[in-house]
Design a protein around this motif. Structure first.
Motif, PDB file in Angstrom:
ATOM      1  N   ARG A  12      50.481  43.508  33.335  1.00 59.73           N
ATOM      2  CA  ARG A  12      51.431  42.394  33.320  1.00 59.73           C
ATOM      3  C   ARG A  12      50.749  41.139  32.809  1.00 59.73           C
ATOM      4  NH1 ARG A  12      49.757  38.958  36.983  1.00 59.73           N
ATOM      5  NH2 ARG A  12      48.939  39.636  38.991  1.00 59.73           N
ATOM      6  N   ALA A  13      51.567  40.195  32.390  1.00 56.49           N
ATOM      7  CA  ALA A  13      51.056  38.900  31.957  1.00 56.49           C
ATOM      8  C   ALA A  13      50.372  38.204  33.127  1.00 56.49           C
ATOM      9  CB  ALA A  13      52.205  38.045  31.425  1.00 56.49           C
ATOM     10  N   LEU A  14      49.410  37.364  32.801  1.00 59.29           N
ATOM     11  CA  LEU A  14      48.728  36.589  33.835  1.00 59.29           C
ATOM     12  C   LEU A  14      49.679  35.553  34.422  1.00 59.29           C
ATOM     13  CD1 LEU A  14      45.277  36.020  32.135  1.00 59.29           C
ATOM     14  CD2 LEU A  14      45.798  37.550  34.030  1.00 59.29           C
ATOM     15  N   GLU A  15      49.510  35.302  35.705  1.00 54.43           N
ATOM     16  CA  GLU A  15      50.333  34.354  36.448  1.00 54.43           C
ATOM     17  C   GLU A  15      49.430  33.298  37.088  1.00 54.43           C
ATOM     18  OE1 GLU A  15      53.561  34.332  36.630  1.00 54.43           O
ATOM     19  OE2 GLU A  15      54.068  36.288  35.803  1.00 54.43           O
ATOM     20  N   PRO A  16      49.996  32.148  37.452  1.00 58.27           N
ATOM     21  CA  PRO A  16      49.193  31.118  38.123  1.00 58.27           C
ATOM     22  C   PRO A  16      48.506  31.631  39.398  1.00 58.27           C
ATOM     23  CG  PRO A  16      51.252  30.168  37.397  1.00 58.27           C
ATOM     24  CD  PRO A  16      51.346  31.660  37.153  1.00 58.27           C
ATOM     25  N   ASN A  17      49.130  32.581  40.106  1.00 55.90           N
ATOM     26  CA  ASN A  17      48.504  33.075  41.336  1.00 55.90           C
ATOM     27  C   ASN A  17      47.317  34.012  41.073  1.00 55.90           C
ATOM     28  OD1 ASN A  17      49.974  35.251  40.476  1.00 55.90           O
ATOM     29  ND2 ASN A  17      50.969  35.652  42.433  1.00 55.90           N
ATOM     30  N   ASP A  72      51.548  47.130  44.029  1.00 56.11           N
ATOM     31  CA  ASP A  72      50.949  45.836  44.346  1.00 56.11           C
ATOM     32  C   ASP A  72      51.009  44.931  43.118  1.00 56.11           C
ATOM     33  OD1 ASP A  72      49.475  43.785  45.474  1.00 56.11           O
ATOM     34  OD2 ASP A  72      47.742  45.023  45.949  1.00 56.11           O
ATOM     35  N   LYS A  73      51.195  43.643  43.340  1.00 53.21           N
ATOM     36  CA  LYS A  73      51.214  42.689  42.229  1.00 53.21           C
ATOM     37  C   LYS A  73      49.869  42.013  42.027  1.00 53.21           C
ATOM     38  CE  LYS A  73      56.092  41.840  42.435  1.00 53.21           C
ATOM     39  NZ  LYS A  73      57.195  40.968  42.325  1.00 53.21           N
ATOM     40  N   ASN A  74      48.908  42.273  42.929  1.00 57.62           N
ATOM     41  CA  ASN A  74      47.600  41.644  42.816  1.00 57.62           C
ATOM     42  C   ASN A  74      46.772  42.326  41.730  1.00 57.62           C
ATOM     43  OD1 ASN A  74      47.951  39.752  44.914  1.00 57.62           O
ATOM     44  ND2 ASN A  74      47.615  41.380  46.399  1.00 57.62           N
TER      45      ASN A  74
END
Length: 177
Positions: A12-17, A72-74
Motif C-alpha cells: 500500500r501507499a505510505l501513510e502519515p502513520n 494488519d495495516k502496520n
C-alpha cells in the motif's frame, strides 16, 4: 491510493502513520550499506517525505510502498521502484523486510512478485534492475528466483566497515517485449 493484494500480504501507499516505522528503518545503521545512507534522518525530514509521498511515480521518479500482512495495516517492510525512467521504460527495484522475525516466511517473495507484476502490467515497464551486494545471499536468491540475471559486477563498489565490497547488477526483461 495504490493497494496490491497477495495471498498473505498487501502493498500500500505510505501513510502519515508510517512515520515511526520509516524513521526507525532509515536510522538503522545496519541497513545503511544497502540504502546508501550515511547520516541519520530527523523525524521532521521523514514527516516531510511522507507528506510528499502522494506524488505520482512520473513526478517523483520513484514509488515506495509499505509491505503489510493482510490482517494488519502496520508496515513490516518497504519495497521501492527507484530511478524510474519513463523514456526507456525501466526502474530499479529494492526491498527491505523490517525485522528478523518477519524474514524467511515468504513475505519478500510475495512482495517482489506483486511489484514485478505491477511494474510490467500497469506501468508497462520494459525492464527492472537491482543492485545487490555480492555477499547478500538472501537477496541474491530472492531476485534470481524471479529470473533476474546477473549482468555485471561493480568491483569494490561500496565501502562497508572499512572494506570495499563488490555489487552485482541484476536485470529482468519484461517477457512480453
Amino acid at each position: 491510493m495504490i493497494t496490491l493484494k497477495g495471498k498473505t500480504i498487501h502493498l500500500r501507499a505510505l501513510e502519515p502513520n508510517d512515520l515511526e516505522f520509516v524513521y526507525a528503518l532509515e536510522n538503522d545503521e545496519c541497513i545503511w550499506e544497502v540504502s546508501n545512507t550515511n547520516t541519520p534522518y530527523s523525524r521532521f525530514l521523514v514527516r516531510q517525505y511522507l507528506e510528499n509521498a502522494h506524488q505520482d511515480i512520473f513526478e517523483a521518479k520513484q514509488l515506495r510502498l509499505a509491505i503489510c500482512k493482510n490482517n494488519d495495516k502496520n508496515a513490516i517492510g518497504l519495497i521501492d521502484l527507484f530511478e524510474f525512467d519513463p523514456k526507456n521504460n525501466r526502474a530499479g527495484i529494492g526491498i527491505l523486510v523490517g525485522n528478523d522475525q518477519n524474514r524467511g516466511h515468504g513475505i519478500g517473495t510475495e512482495a517482489l512478485d506483486l511489484l514485478i507484476q505491477y511494474a510490467f502490467r500497469q506501468l508497462n515497464l520494459h525492464q527492472l534492475f537491482a543492485n545487490i551486494d555480492t555477499n547478500n545471499e538472501p537477496s541474491l536468491s530472492l531476485f534470481t528466483k524471479f529470473g533476474f540475471e546477473k549482468i555485471g559486477i561493480k568491483k569494490q563498489w561500496n565501502l562497508v566497515d572499512g572494506r570495499y565490497q563488490d555489487e552485482a547488477l541484476f536485470q529482468l526483461i519484461n517477457p512480453k517485449f
